[in-house]
Design an enzyme around this catalytic site. Structure first.
Site, PDB file in Angstrom:
ATOM      1  CG  HIS A  49     -21.178  -1.713  27.477  1.00  0.00           C
ATOM      2  ND1 HIS A  49     -20.708  -2.908  28.172  1.00  0.00           N
ATOM      3  CD2 HIS A  49     -20.654  -1.689  26.308  1.00  0.00           C
ATOM      4  CE1 HIS A  49     -20.263  -3.678  27.170  1.00  0.00           C
ATOM      5  NE2 HIS A  49     -19.949  -2.806  25.961  1.00  0.00           N
ATOM      6  CB  SER A  63     -17.258  -3.895  24.540  1.00  0.00           C
ATOM      7  OG  SER A  63     -18.465  -4.930  24.541  1.00  0.00           O
ATOM      8  CG  ASP A  68     -22.279  -3.420  30.849  1.00  0.00           C
ATOM      9  OD1 ASP A  68     -23.266  -3.715  29.944  1.00  0.00           O
ATOM     10  OD2 ASP A  68     -21.103  -3.727  30.601  1.00  0.00           O
TER      11      ASP A  68
END
Length: 475
Positions: free
Chosen positions: A442, A166, A417
């Protein structure tokens, strides 16, 4: 990755990191992977020749896998993102697995202004002292990491592989770009480095969330969600209707005002986005205790198209409880807390450099229509933090789509995601590796291996391991 809570229709504390901080299901990592907690002194301002103030950042250290006879021991370096670094150490199982395989030194570095790495201690986020926020940037953070690596290698030639997911994946990629003499390669998992103004459409995030829900059970799921906004707004127009909503969702604090209703709607919107991000094939417990494939569980309660307001309200309450009270241990729902993540720091970062436009269109998604208005956004940033956001700063510094000169980065993205819309999905050259996980949420590939992992996730990890091994061998 966390989207900013600026008091508008935004995602708030979604992850993460983490964006981010997703705990490993079925892993005895606390027992298996131990580490020392250390501190490292860094300048408050790396780029000033007048300010000499310093503070300490934390880092986690594990040398249990290291072959002491190898002078070129690999360093696996996690570029800490928006949260306490120990939480990242618990969720990045793939790094630990590969460290054991490659006999690597493991380092998890904490991002300045997060966890316990606070430059001004308890007054770091004092809103009456906005000057304290001046050193809260990507560049200062990467310089912290560069200094730490220089200290650890101590003039020895050692391959360093950066890992991150991320926002941490964005940092890992930018770390390799800016410090190629220190960082041999980087695994940037679910790293939306293209989610910036003028590069990626602002509605892509919510379109992907909608697609995840549409494909989870049947299209009635998203149809019911889309209808529910009008129901909530209609009920919320009266005191009796607000009480109906409060009772149906077992709210700790009943809705009393229009502002309360707005907070409730924003909360529900965040829940759907969170669910899409953590739509893992096994139980997980970061954003909330959740079952395997939680979106499917939510949509199970919305599988029938509801035709009456009473039935729709009941179905929505049951569906949302998958996220809000899966363990059935909560006595009431506190909508002021949406996840286990701490979004205070990220809200500030989103008001300086990390301006990632998000909008939605009710005709194309299951969400309410919300526009991206930078002027309003900037005004809220200044009101809250006395900061003026720079929407093109990251593009200027790191190139946006211009990645032709980039080498030795793995960009992995799961198509389940919502952040994949801002990810690198096509390789600019043969030195940048793009790995797509059709069944991945994710940064699922960064998590610990699990028997429930889909084939595309297992395949992605094998490819990533082979590339990393080659970087180390060629060093």
């Amino acid at each position: 990755m966390i989207l900013p809570d600026m008091g508008g229709t935004t995602l708030g504390a979604a992850l993460s990191a983490v964006l981010g901080l997703l705990l490993i299901a079925g892993c005895d990592c606390n027992q298996r992977y131990k580490y020392e907690i250390k501190e490292f002194q860094v300048p408050l301002d790396h780029f000033s020749f007048l300010i000499n103030a310093t503070f300490n950042i934390r880092y986690l250290y594990n040398d249990s896998f290291v072959d002491k006879s190898n002078a070129r021991t690999p360093i696996f370096f996690y570029t800490g993102n928006e949260g306490d670094i120990e939480l990242f150490a618990q969720n990045t199982g793939f790094l630990w697995e590969q460290a054991e395989r490659q006999r690597a030194l493991v380092i998890f570095a904490e991002h300045r202004y997060y966890g316990k790495s606070l430059p001004f201690g308890s007054s770091t986020f004092n809103t009456s002292l906005p000057e304290h926020l001046a050193y809260f940037t990507v560049e200062q953070t990467l310089e912290d990491y560069a200094m730490l690596i220089t200290f650890l290698t101590n003039d020895r030639q050692m391959p360093v592989v950066a890992f991150g997911g991320s926002y941490g994946g964005m940092l890992a990629a930018w770390f390799r770009m800016k410090y190629p003499h220190l960082v041999t390669g980087a695994l940037a998992a679910s790293a939306p480095i293209l989610q910036f103004s003028g590069i990626t459409d602002c509605d892509i995030f919510y379109r992907i969330v909608t697609s995840v829900f549409q494909n989870a059970y049947n299209t009635n799921c998203t149809a019911n969600i889309a209808k529910s906004w009008k129901l909530f707004e209609t009920l919320g127009a009266s005191e009796a209707g607000k009480k109906q909503i409060s009772d149906a969702f077992h709210l700790c604090n009943a809705l009393k005002t229009d502002e309360d209703l707005k907070k409730f709607l924003d909360y529900v919107e965040e829940v759907y986005s969170n669910l899409a991000m953590v739509n893992y094939p096994y139980n997980s417990s970061f954003l909330a205790p959740l079952p395997a494939y939680p979106v499917r569980q939510v949509c199970y309660y919305l599988r029938e198209l509801q035709t009456t307001d009473a039935d729709l309200l009941h179905a929505m309450s049951s569906a949302l409880a998958v996220y809000t009270n899966y363990t059935q241990s909560a006595k009431c729902l506190d909508i002021s807390v949406n996840s286990n993540a701490d979004d205070s720091g990220w809200n500030i970062q989103s008001c300086n450099q990390m301006v990632m436009p998000i909008c939605s269109n009710s005709s194309e998604t299951m969400f309410r229509t919300s526009s991206w208005n930078f002027k309003d956004y900037a005004e809220k940033c200044y009101k809250n933090y006395r900061l003026t956001p720079k929407p093109y700063d990251i593009i200027l510094r790191y190139g946006g789509r211009n990645l032709e000169a980039t080498t030795n980065i793995i960009f992995s993205n799961g198509l389940l995601d919502p952040w994949s819309g801002g990810g690198v999905l096509q390789s600019p050259n043969d030195k940048v590796f793009v790995i797509i996980l059709p069944e991945g949420a994710h940064h699922l590939d960064l998590r610990h291996s699990d028997p429930a992992d889909p084939p595309s996730v297992r395949d992605a990890r094998e490819k990533e391991a082979a590339i990393i091994a080659r970087w180390i061998q060629d060093f």
